[in-house]
Design a protein around this motif. Sequence first.
Motif, mmCIF file in Angstrom:
data_model
loop_
_atom_site.group_PDB
_atom_site.id
_atom_site.type_symbol
_atom_site.label_atom_id
_atom_site.label_comp_id
_atom_site.label_asym_id
_atom_site.label_seq_id
_atom_site.Cartn_x
_atom_site.Cartn_y
_atom_site.Cartn_z
ATOM 1 N N TYR A 1 0.833 -1.201 0.000
ATOM 2 C CA TYR A 1 0.000 0.000 0.000
ATOM 3 C C TYR A 1 0.873 1.259 0.000
ATOM 4 O O TYR A 1 0.671 2.185 -0.779
ATOM 5 C CB TYR A 1 -0.915 -0.007 1.220
ATOM 6 C CG TYR A 1 -1.670 1.284 1.431
ATOM 7 C CD1 TYR A 1 -2.855 1.539 0.755
ATOM 8 C CD2 TYR A 1 -1.195 2.253 2.314
ATOM 9 C CE1 TYR A 1 -3.550 2.712 0.935
ATOM 10 C CE2 TYR A 1 -1.877 3.434 2.505
ATOM 11 C CZ TYR A 1 -3.062 3.660 1.816
ATOM 12 O OH TYR A 1 -3.730 4.838 2.006
ATOM 13 N N VAL B 1 -12.891 1.468 -2.168
ATOM 14 C CA VAL B 1 -12.911 0.262 -2.982
ATOM 15 C C VAL B 1 -14.004 0.413 -4.038
ATOM 16 O O VAL B 1 -15.159 0.686 -3.704
ATOM 17 C CB VAL B 1 -13.179 -0.991 -2.126
ATOM 18 C CG1 VAL B 1 -13.245 -2.238 -3.005
ATOM 19 C CG2 VAL B 1 -12.101 -1.137 -1.058
ATOM 20 N N ASP C 1 -11.500 -1.949 -8.664
ATOM 21 C CA ASP C 1 -10.776 -2.989 -7.933
ATOM 22 C C ASP C 1 -11.384 -4.378 -8.141
ATOM 23 O O ASP C 1 -10.678 -5.379 -8.112
ATOM 24 C CB ASP C 1 -10.773 -2.654 -6.435
ATOM 25 C CG ASP C 1 -10.177 -1.287 -6.178
ATOM 26 O OD1 ASP C 1 -8.968 -1.123 -6.398
ATOM 27 O OD2 ASP C 1 -10.922 -0.369 -5.785
ATOM 28 N N LYS D 1 -7.983 -8.128 -12.643
ATOM 29 C CA LYS D 1 -8.802 -7.770 -11.484
ATOM 30 C C LYS D 1 -9.678 -8.972 -11.136
ATOM 31 O O LYS D 1 -10.035 -9.765 -12.006
ATOM 32 C CB LYS D 1 -9.719 -6.579 -11.810
ATOM 33 C CG LYS D 1 -9.018 -5.352 -12.377
ATOM 34 C CD LYS D 1 -8.240 -4.622 -11.313
ATOM 35 C CE LYS D 1 -7.487 -3.433 -11.894
ATOM 36 N NZ LYS D 1 -8.354 -2.352 -12.351
ATOM 37 N N LEU E 1 -5.554 -5.578 -2.929
ATOM 38 C CA LEU E 1 -6.185 -5.256 -4.210
ATOM 39 C C LEU E 1 -6.066 -3.778 -4.523
ATOM 40 O O LEU E 1 -5.724 -3.380 -5.635
ATOM 41 C CB LEU E 1 -7.671 -5.635 -4.173
ATOM 42 C CG LEU E 1 -8.033 -7.108 -4.337
ATOM 43 C CD1 LEU E 1 -9.533 -7.292 -4.167
ATOM 44 C CD2 LEU E 1 -7.589 -7.602 -5.704
ATOM 45 N N LEU E 2 -6.371 -2.969 -3.529
ATOM 46 C CA LEU E 2 -6.313 -1.521 -3.698
ATOM 47 C C LEU E 2 -4.910 -1.076 -4.078
ATOM 48 O O LEU E 2 -4.709 -0.269 -4.989
ATOM 49 C CB LEU E 2 -6.761 -0.836 -2.401
ATOM 50 C CG LEU E 2 -7.155 0.632 -2.479
ATOM 51 C CD1 LEU E 2 -8.413 0.798 -3.316
ATOM 52 C CD2 LEU E 2 -7.382 1.191 -1.083
ATOM 53 N N ASN F 1 -3.831 -2.440 -7.664
ATOM 54 C CA ASN F 1 -4.535 -1.708 -8.708
ATOM 55 C C ASN F 1 -3.951 -0.315 -8.892
ATOM 56 O O ASN F 1 -3.721 0.138 -10.008
ATOM 57 C CB ASN F 1 -6.021 -1.615 -8.363
ATOM 58 C CG ASN F 1 -6.793 -0.826 -9.393
ATOM 59 O OD1 ASN F 1 -6.670 -1.060 -10.586
ATOM 60 N ND2 ASN F 1 -7.592 0.124 -8.937
#
Length: 472
Positions: free
Chosen positions: A38, A82, A167, A193, A280-281, A284
């Motif tokens: 992140y 999200v 996402d 994704k 995921l965040l 992406n």
Amino acid sequence: MSNESNDNLTPDQPPTTDAGFATAPPSEEAVSADDRRYIEALQSVRHTLDRFRGCSDKEKELLRQDLGQLQNMEAKLTSGRVEIVVFGEISTGKSALINALVGKAVTQVDIQGGWTKEVWHVAWEGAGYRIPGLADSEVVLIDTPGINEVGGADRGEMAQDTARQADVILFVIDSDMNETEYSALMSLANVNKPIIVVLNKIDQYSPKERERLEVILNERLAGIIPPESIVETAAAPKEVEYIIQQADGTERSEWRTPPPKVEDLKLRLLEVLEEDGLGLLALNAAMYAADKSDRVASLKVKIREHRANQTIWSFAVVKATAVAVNPAPVFDVLGGSAVDIAMLRALAHIYGIEMTWSNIEKLASSILQAAGWTITAELGTHALSSVVKTLTLGWGTVLTAVPQGGAAGYGSYIVGKAAKYYFEHGASWGDEGPKTVVKRILEETDKKSVVQDLKAEIQKKLHLNRHSGSGT
């Protein structure tokens, strides 16, 4: 959270630390792999924003939309927003599905289909999911136009860009997939994704038909979509007739609409998010920043290539014309050299390279030496025209102007192309050296065509000069 205007190239910074956490960043021991990803993703996004700030005004103007999208991605990342985007053909029930998930009518539903014309963002307040450590975290559902909508090419591109920013992808179908749906799904699978295929309107099928559909979809999507990510729903169930036994023993019928069946989809979405929401965040955002960074680099190359070619041609024409119309032979070569120096200075500026006049002159000299025979040929033309000009006190210019100017302009053109290569490679010849570069440029250049175009420019300007002189 996004800026009100893209004119300001400094994005608003949310009230968080550089790591994006709502409180003080955790110690290194407490930072998980997802947290690290992140932090790295946020740094990547901000680094790409810095690249935008280093663009020229023209580049910024062409990249204005990209800048806004990247600023939005930064806000999305720092707040923990999200995004779940919903795709599907017209009338598969995308909008109804969003309404059912949210629990109220937040998007328009039209019986004729094709109602959704733009991309709609809907906050899913009852999603029951928040990214740990991000106080403003939320889940947003995004409705898109039908993938098979007639005349929807622009909206299709808009939807594809939405998919790149989102996402999680929901792909809604209401029967076995047709070729349009399958092709669209395969395209979306390439964006890496999580995808959940939603078989909507399941209430319209008998138990046997549902079983058969499940087998068909699992076989067709094997290796692409895992079975647990093929989920059945009934977002807007059909009315059902109920037979009601009354107190007096008589019966009456009443049509009622059953509640939406979307619980399985909610559970699958929460499983996906709980498993790797922050990861995921971060992934992406990092991928999106990389794409935008590549776009900045590509656009810079294209714009600078265009500007450099225009500059080279403009100076070649200036030199060709100046040499052609100059009645004083001693100034032909000197004036031409000055034009070449000015051209190289302009090219250095285009590529953002600072060079002193002395270094520019040295560069021009090295290119001229490497060009060898081309410059010798040009000087030979100068020498011939100088004799004519001396004997005729300058009147010979009319006879020698076009060929002399064409030769001079061509020499300048070659010098410009070589300098362009030098600046494109960071003010370096690399392993090749000026002679190799100039030789390749000479081999790749259609001399006859270039000289003809230069002669045409000279004749045009001489024609204009004649008319200008006759009117005084």
